[in-house]
Design an enzyme around this catalytic site. Structure first.
Site: not given
Length: 327
Positions: A17, A102, A227
């Site tokens: 995500p 996160c 990424r």
């Protein structure tokens, strides 16, 4: 093969995500390249229960495949997260993923994301409330800890598993590292040894060799790629092929890449509309073209363009020029 509850994944290579990246159209694209599971952008649970336009758009899913219907929720209030999870289940979500990883200051400042790793009692309440609220599997994504002195991912993974969570993904850095240094795949092995549920390794997996090394060093059941897929959604397919056969699968040709980006661009414009879609598409165009001849000039030009037809024509013109140069 990995099973999350009663859902079996076709591949052990998963799309991470990523905020402002893994929207519905990008997830559709990566799923076509063979990802075993694709996860939505992080959605704030309180915004979700208030049905904000942005949160509702982020939780859009593909209803025809349970491995394309995983929604990630963030927050720090057990009852709110549980309510948001139930809402998503009612709208068709097949897996709920909890964000405990996160590192962003805005998220951590709200005591969500990786900040939750500092409060194991609250974490347990969130796990228990969410699992109780839904009938679908619940998973969690975390880091190895807050800092080097509190690398408590093994403990938190045990708490999660004992609460009924069905899979744990671990990014091999602490929150205080953000994205600096190297992902500690070796430490992820301690998480794998602590629980019986599937464990997924994440962090720095940007090519075939790193994917294989991450699996070997972590002992994980699968890997999550983040990424590394920027501008290379086909990387998922390449990694899965390499892990299965030991052979490298070539990237799509420039002509094939043009077809991929054109279809992705059209999907973005169709989904978001012209005014919103063009700015969203620009970042993908930048990533796709990175490393190609004269791409810097191309990106500068596209970044100033607003007309969707003109942008599409410029994409075709640029990729055709690259193909001509390669003849």
């Amino acid at each position: 093969m990995i099973k999350i509850g009663n859902i079996e994944l076709s591949s052990n290579v998963i799309l991470a995500p990523m905020s402002d990246v893994t929207d519905l159209e990008f997830r559709k694209l990566v799923k076509r390249f063979g990802a075993g599971l694709v996860v939505s952008e992080m959605i704030a649970s309180r915004a979700m229960i208030m049905k904000s336009r942005q949160s509702m758009q982020k939780c859009a899913i593909m209803h025809d495949d349970p491995t394309s219907a995983c929604v990630q929720l963030a927050g720090c209030e057990p009852d709110v997260i549980a309510e948001a999870a139930k809402m998503n289940e009612d709208m068709g979500a097949k897996i709920i993923d909890l964000n405990f990883g996160c590192p962003a200051k805005k998220v951590v400042g709200g005591y969500a994301g990786s900040a939750l790793m500092r409060d194991e009692q609250l974490a347990a309440k969130i796990f228990e409330a969410t699992v109780k609220a839904v009938k679908i599997p619940v998973t969690v994504k975390m880091r190895i800890g807050w800092d080097d002195n509190t690398r408590n991912a093994p403990t938190l993974a045990k708490i999660a598993a004992n609460s009924g969570v069905q899979m744990v993904t671990v990014h091999g850095r602490t929150r205080c590292q953000f994205y600096s240094g190297n992902a500690n795949w070796d430490f992820i092995r301690t998480v794998k040894e602590a629980v019986k549920i599937p464990v997924i390794a994440n962090g720095d997996i940007t090519n075939f060799a790193k994917a294989k090394e991450a699996l070997q060093r972590s002992g994980a059941d699968g890997i999550m790629v983040g990424r590394g897929v920027y501008g290379k959604p086909w990387l998922i397919s390449q990694i899965a092929y390499y892990l299965k056969t030991g052979k490298e699968k070539p990237a799509p040709s420039i002509a094939e890449q043009l077809d991929i980006i054109t279809k992705h661009y059209d999907a973005i414009i169709d989904y978001y509309g012209k005014s919103v879609g063009v700015p969203i598409a620009r970042k993908h165009i930048i990533w796709y073209s990175n490393g190609l001849p004269s791409s810097a000039e191309f990106r500068c030009t596209v970044n100033l363009m607003k007309d969707p037809i003109a942008v599409k024509e410029k994409i075709a013109e640029f990729y055709m020029s690259v193909m001509d140069a390669n003849k």
